[in-house]
Design an enzyme around this catalytic site. Structure first.
Site, short mmCIF file in Angstrom:
data_model
loop_
_atom_site.label_atom_id
_atom_site.label_comp_id
_atom_site.label_asym_id
_atom_site.label_seq_id
_atom_site.Cartn_x
_atom_site.Cartn_y
_atom_site.Cartn_z
N ASN A 123 24.85 -22.83 -28.84
CA ASN A 123 24.97 -22.82 -30.31
C ASN A 123 26.42 -22.84 -30.79
O ASN A 123 26.69 -23.08 -31.96
CB ASN A 123 24.25 -21.60 -30.91
CG ASN A 123 22.73 -21.73 -30.91
OD1 ASN A 123 22.02 -20.75 -30.94
ND2 ASN A 123 22.24 -22.96 -30.89
N ASP A 169 12.71 -20.66 -33.51
CA ASP A 169 13.20 -21.99 -33.87
C ASP A 169 12.62 -22.46 -35.20
O ASP A 169 11.48 -22.14 -35.53
CB ASP A 169 12.82 -22.98 -32.75
CG ASP A 169 13.63 -24.26 -32.84
OD1 ASP A 169 14.67 -24.28 -33.54
OD2 ASP A 169 13.24 -25.25 -32.21
C1 FPP Z 1 17.15 -21.60 -34.54
O1 FPP Z 1 16.76 -22.40 -35.62
C2 FPP Z 1 17.69 -20.32 -35.02
C3 FPP Z 1 18.91 -19.79 -34.70
C4 FPP Z 1 19.86 -20.47 -33.80
C5 FPP Z 1 19.38 -18.52 -35.29
C6 FPP Z 1 18.35 -17.44 -35.23
C7 FPP Z 1 18.83 -16.25 -35.96
C8 FPP Z 1 18.04 -15.52 -36.79
C9 FPP Z 1 16.64 -15.83 -37.07
C10 FPP Z 1 18.60 -14.31 -37.39
C11 FPP Z 1 18.16 -13.15 -36.53
C12 FPP Z 1 19.16 -12.10 -36.53
C13 FPP Z 1 19.20 -11.06 -35.65
C14 FPP Z 1 20.24 -10.00 -35.84
C15 FPP Z 1 18.26 -10.92 -34.53
P1 FPP Z 1 17.47 -23.81 -35.80
O2 FPP Z 1 18.69 -23.62 -36.64
O3 FPP Z 1 17.71 -24.42 -34.46
O4 FPP Z 1 16.37 -24.59 -36.58
P2 FPP Z 1 16.05 -26.16 -36.49
O5 FPP Z 1 15.52 -26.42 -35.11
O6 FPP Z 1 15.00 -26.34 -37.53
O7 FPP Z 1 17.34 -26.88 -36.81
#
Ligand code: FPP
Length: 244
Positions: free
Chosen positions: A68, A20
């Site tokens: 998501n 996250d």
């Molecule tokens: C959460 O941060 C992150 C995600 C929903 C996407 C995670 C994906 C990656 C790190 C790429 C990994 C790729 C592979 C192929 C494993 P958020 O967007 O919720 O962050 P926030 O809480 O700060 O808004």
């Protein structure tokens, strides 16, 4: 690399991560959320290498939750593009390192090109046994329990499953029990990740946003884990998998 026991202490057999903080990392820099996910992918690479080098048997990453899908279309599409290119780019190294790739979640909801790459990557790494890298895409803990219950009803007739038998129907069947669940980004919740599997996992919450996470943070999580006394509702006999 042979795991260094003096450095790492007890090693969990199965680690899961809620990665996250990509959005907040990007916002703080005036960048798009998609840019945050791209930087998050770099942290993901570091984490895979870190845990594989320490002898962890399975690493499960929450890359896209059932919830998501509610995100803006442009962000969702950018994430799909990132997954497609990540699979393509990382596959040679995963093969070289002997890492098996497995995807869990409602994959039929994803674009066909992504589904095809997931299937191909699983096929190409299926015989690897250094570590299993499980990528949760379109995954939700409630979805997992419900799909397991449905399959159990269809396949097991009247037999009442015990917890171990029921776990064979979950998407994580065959993996070691979950030992350590890490969440980055400062929030302290499970967010519908591995609900059944986390029953006795140690929880570790890190303040760092996912793109900033590196070896020292992951080592902190392992150190925290090795200091915890696990009792599984009993008296505290250790249950860790021994690593050579
Ligand atoms: C959460 O941060 C992150 C995600 C929903 C996407 C995670 C994906 C990656 C790190 C790429 C990994 C790729 C592979 C192929 C494993 P958020 O967007 O919720 O962050 P926030 O809480 O700060 O808004």
């Amino acid at each position: 690399m042979v795991p260094d026991k003096a450095e790492t202490g007890r090693i969990p057999a199965h680690v899961a991560i809620i990665m996250d903080g990509n959005g907040r990392w990007a916002k703080a820099r005036g960048l798009s959320r998609s840019e945050g996910h791209r930087m998050g992918l770099k942290a993901t690479r570091r984490a895979v290498e870190f845990f594989a080098n320490r002898g962890v048997r399975a690493l499960t990453l929450f890359a896209f939750s059932s919830e998501n899908w509610q995100r803006p279309k442009a962000e969702v599409e950018a994430l799909f593009d990132l997954f497609v290119s990540a699979i393509e780019e990382e596959l040679p190294e995963l093969r070289e390192k002997g890492i098996r790739l497995r995807f869990i979640g409602a994959r039929e909801e994803f674009p066909e090109d992504l589904q095809a790459r997931m299937a191909e990557a699983e096929a190409q790494t299926g015989a690897n046994d250094t570590m299993t890298l499980v990528v949760a895409l379109g995954y939700g803990g409630r979805w997992d329990i419900l799909q397991a219950a449905l399959r159990w009803v269809r396949e097991s007739g009247d037999a009442v499953p015990d917890p171990a038998g029921f776990a064979d129907f979950l998407s994580t069947a065959g993996l070691p029990d979950l030992d350590l669940l890490i969440r980055t980004g400062g929030e302290q919740r499970i967010s519908n990740f591995l609900l059944w599997q986390a029953a006795y996992a140690e929880l570790c919450f890190l303040e760092a946003l996912w793109p900033d996470v590196g070896d020292p943070d992951l080592q902190d999580a392992l150190d925290t884990y090795s200091r915890r006394q696990r009792r599984f509702g009993g008296t505290g006999e250790p249950r860790d998998v021994a690593h050579a």
